[in-house]
Design a protein around this motif. Structure first.
Motif, PDB file in Angstrom:
ATOM      1  N   LYS A 133       0.820  -1.212   0.000  1.00 23.23           N
ATOM      2  CA  LYS A 133       0.000   0.000   0.000  1.00 23.23           C
ATOM      3  C   LYS A 133       0.856   1.266   0.000  1.00 23.23           C
ATOM      4  O   LYS A 133       0.494   2.260  -0.634  1.00 23.23           O
ATOM      5  CB  LYS A 133      -0.929   0.011   1.226  1.00 23.23           C
ATOM      6  CG  LYS A 133      -2.077  -0.976   1.155  1.00 23.23           C
ATOM      7  CD  LYS A 133      -3.027  -0.634   0.011  1.00 23.23           C
ATOM      8  CE  LYS A 133      -4.221  -1.562  -0.017  1.00 23.23           C
ATOM      9  NZ  LYS A 133      -5.114  -1.269  -1.175  1.00 23.23           N
ATOM     10  N   VAL A 134       1.971   1.251   0.714  1.00 28.46           N
ATOM     11  CA  VAL A 134       2.797   2.452   0.845  1.00 28.46           C
ATOM     12  C   VAL A 134       3.578   2.733  -0.436  1.00 28.46           C
ATOM     13  O   VAL A 134       3.719   3.892  -0.844  1.00 28.46           O
ATOM     14  CB  VAL A 134       3.755   2.316   2.053  1.00 28.46           C
ATOM     15  CG1 VAL A 134       4.774   3.458   2.070  1.00 28.46           C
ATOM     16  CG2 VAL A 134       2.958   2.296   3.351  1.00 28.46           C
ATOM     17  N   ILE A 135       4.092   1.681  -1.077  1.00 26.90           N
ATOM     18  CA  ILE A 135       4.810   1.850  -2.343  1.00 26.90           C
ATOM     19  C   ILE A 135       3.825   1.653  -3.481  1.00 26.90           C
ATOM     20  O   ILE A 135       3.293   0.566  -3.682  1.00 26.90           O
ATOM     21  CB  ILE A 135       5.969   0.841  -2.485  1.00 26.90           C
ATOM     22  CG1 ILE A 135       6.928   0.957  -1.295  1.00 26.90           C
ATOM     23  CG2 ILE A 135       6.705   1.065  -3.798  1.00 26.90           C
ATOM     24  CD1 ILE A 135       7.640   2.287  -1.192  1.00 26.90           C
ATOM     25  N   GLY A 136       3.552   2.721  -4.221  1.00 34.16           N
ATOM     26  CA  GLY A 136       2.572   2.651  -5.300  1.00 34.16           C
ATOM     27  C   GLY A 136       3.076   1.869  -6.498  1.00 34.16           C
ATOM     28  O   GLY A 136       4.243   1.467  -6.569  1.00 34.16           O
ATOM     29  N   ASP A 137       2.201   1.655  -7.450  1.00 39.41           N
ATOM     30  CA  ASP A 137       2.561   0.907  -8.655  1.00 39.41           C
ATOM     31  C   ASP A 137       3.604   1.625  -9.505  1.00 39.41           C
ATOM     32  O   ASP A 137       4.214   1.015 -10.384  1.00 39.41           O
ATOM     33  CB  ASP A 137       1.307   0.644  -9.498  1.00 39.41           C
ATOM     34  CG  ASP A 137       0.342  -0.314  -8.809  1.00 39.41           C
ATOM     35  OD1 ASP A 137       0.796  -1.094  -7.947  1.00 39.41           O
ATOM     36  OD2 ASP A 137      -0.866  -0.275  -9.117  1.00 39.41           O
ATOM     37  N   ASP A 138       3.807   2.907  -9.238  1.00 38.03           N
ATOM     38  CA  ASP A 138       4.837   3.658  -9.951  1.00 38.03           C
ATOM     39  C   ASP A 138       6.173   3.646  -9.205  1.00 38.03           C
ATOM     40  O   ASP A 138       7.145   4.265  -9.643  1.00 38.03           O
ATOM     41  CB  ASP A 138       4.390   5.096 -10.188  1.00 38.03           C
ATOM     42  CG  ASP A 138       4.073   5.822  -8.877  1.00 38.03           C
ATOM     43  OD1 ASP A 138       4.119   5.184  -7.795  1.00 38.03           O
ATOM     44  OD2 ASP A 138       3.777   7.034  -8.935  1.00 38.03           O
ATOM     45  N   GLY A 139       6.215   2.956  -8.058  1.00 41.68           N
ATOM     46  CA  GLY A 139       7.449   2.861  -7.290  1.00 41.68           C
ATOM     47  C   GLY A 139       7.672   4.002  -6.324  1.00 41.68           C
ATOM     48  O   GLY A 139       8.672   4.016  -5.594  1.00 41.68           O
ATOM     49  N   GLU A 140       6.754   4.968  -6.289  1.00 41.77           N
ATOM     50  CA  GLU A 140       6.899   6.111  -5.391  1.00 41.77           C
ATOM     51  C   GLU A 140       6.207   5.844  -4.053  1.00 41.77           C
ATOM     52  O   GLU A 140       5.275   5.041  -3.970  1.00 41.77           O
ATOM     53  CB  GLU A 140       6.305   7.367  -6.032  1.00 41.77           C
ATOM     54  CG  GLU A 140       7.062   7.860  -7.258  1.00 41.77           C
ATOM     55  CD  GLU A 140       8.474   8.304  -6.933  1.00 41.77           C
ATOM     56  OE1 GLU A 140       8.667   8.955  -5.881  1.00 41.77           O
ATOM     57  OE2 GLU A 140       9.396   7.997  -7.714  1.00 41.77           O
ATOM     58  N   ILE A 141       6.675   6.534  -3.034  1.00 49.23           N
ATOM     59  CA  ILE A 141       6.050   6.434  -1.718  1.00 49.23           C
ATOM     60  C   ILE A 141       4.757   7.245  -1.726  1.00 49.23           C
ATOM     61  O   ILE A 141       4.770   8.440  -2.009  1.00 49.23           O
ATOM     62  CB  ILE A 141       6.989   6.960  -0.617  1.00 49.23           C
ATOM     63  CG1 ILE A 141       8.250   6.098  -0.547  1.00 49.23           C
ATOM     64  CG2 ILE A 141       6.287   6.973   0.742  1.00 49.23           C
ATOM     65  CD1 ILE A 141       9.322   6.658   0.361  1.00 49.23           C
ATOM     66  N   ARG A 142       3.647   6.608  -1.424  1.00 46.25           N
ATOM     67  CA  ARG A 142       2.357   7.282  -1.397  1.00 46.25           C
ATOM     68  C   ARG A 142       2.148   7.919  -0.023  1.00 46.25           C
ATOM     69  O   ARG A 142       1.818   7.226   0.953  1.00 46.25           O
ATOM     70  CB  ARG A 142       1.235   6.299  -1.724  1.00 46.25           C
ATOM     71  CG  ARG A 142       1.314   5.736  -3.144  1.00 46.25           C
ATOM     72  CD  ARG A 142       0.061   4.983  -3.504  1.00 46.25           C
ATOM     73  NE  ARG A 142      -1.134   5.823  -3.360  1.00 46.25           N
ATOM     74  CZ  ARG A 142      -2.371   5.374  -3.544  1.00 46.25           C
ATOM     75  NH1 ARG A 142      -2.572   4.108  -3.882  1.00 46.25           N
ATOM     76  NH2 ARG A 142      -3.407   6.179  -3.394  1.00 46.25           N
ATOM     77  N   ALA A 143       2.346   9.219   0.054  1.00 48.55           N
ATOM     78  CA  ALA A 143       2.284   9.924   1.337  1.00 48.55           C
ATOM     79  C   ALA A 143       0.925   9.777   2.002  1.00 48.55           C
ATOM     80  O   ALA A 143       0.835   9.648   3.237  1.00 48.55           O
ATOM     81  CB  ALA A 143       2.622  11.403   1.130  1.00 48.55           C
TER      82      ALA A 143
END
Length: 254
Positions: free
Chosen positions: A81-91
């Motif tokens: 959940k924290v690491i999105g499908d784009d590889g970024e951290i979802r704040a």
């Protein structure tokens, strides 16, 4: 919402029975279960999940410690959940996980006191990821293994990826975050390695993430002591904790 009579009918035993508290918790968990309507509710369910049925099966068979299994599943789901499908951290999801962990930090279900230390560690790591920009940067820049089948297999095993799914940068970041979130424990004979690993994971998160990145890319970890460089390869076995070992179970487990 169930009334007390319905609950007692489902529990089937009185308060003085040894199974009363366990059955009562199971009844309440089932009664409160509902389908998540959005991602925020999914995160709430992940952080509050008691894994009741699975935990009972594990405690009965004693194949694995139920607290460790709960910890592994929860950290894997949170990392996804924290690491999105784009590889970024979802704040937004990171903040939601922190809030949900605070709300559900201490469980009242049977023998869940052993989960408290693990859940406190999850919350601490999530807060570090939110507040430590350098740690977040190290995680964001992790990349997939190149010509390193062992590292790829570790990522697959961590995230339960099928062999047909190519390992990507996103998978590596989720696997490494899951490893950071998950409480470390040892198998037989690994105490000399596990003890310093726990210290690094809990007290030196930046070093932990750099080590994870190095192992993913090179298949080894290096240390320099007294001017001499020491290199240690990734282990090719799981030791005595290998979950792939064949087990023979008696059909009469009741």
């Amino acid at each position: 919402m169930q009334n007390i009579d319905d609950i007692m009918d489902e529990v089937e035993v009185g308060p003085d029975h040894p199974l009363f508290y366990s059955r009562l918790c199971t009844s309440l968990i089932r009664a409160n279960a509902k389908a998540a309507q959005n991602e925020q509710e999914e995160i709430e369910q992940i952080c509050a999940n008691e894994f009741d049925s699975l935990s009972h099966s594990l405690d009965r068979t004693q194949i694995q410690e139920s607290c460790s299994v709960r910890n592994v599943i929860k950290t894997r789901q949170i990392a996804t959940k924290v690491i999105g499908d784009d590889g970024e951290i979802r704040a937004d999801n990171l903040d939601a996980c922190i809030a949900a962990m605070k709300k559900n930090l201490y469980s009242l279900a049977p023998v869940r006191y052993v989960d408290a230390v693990r859940d406190e560690h999850i919350l601490r790591v999530l807060q570090q990821l939110r507040d430590d920009k350098e740690a977040a940067r190290l995680l964001r820049y992790m990349t997939r293994p190149v010509s390193n089948r062992l590292a790829e297999q570790v990522v697959r095993d961590t995230l339960l990826l099928a062999s047909s799914v190519p390992v990507t940068d996103v998978h590596v970041r989720r696997a490494c975050l899951s490893a950071w979130l998950c409480s470390l424990r040892q198998s037989l004979g690994s105490c000399f390695a596990t003890a310093p690993a726990i210290i690094i994971q809990q007290e030196q998160p930046r070093s932990f993430l750099r080590d994870m990145d190095e192992m993913m890319n090179t298949g080894r970890m290096k240390r320099t002591y007294a001017g001499v460089e020491h290199s240690v390869p990734m282990s090719i076995t799981w030791g005595n904790g290998d979950l792939r070992k064949a087990l023979i179970l008696d059909s009469n487990l009741s």
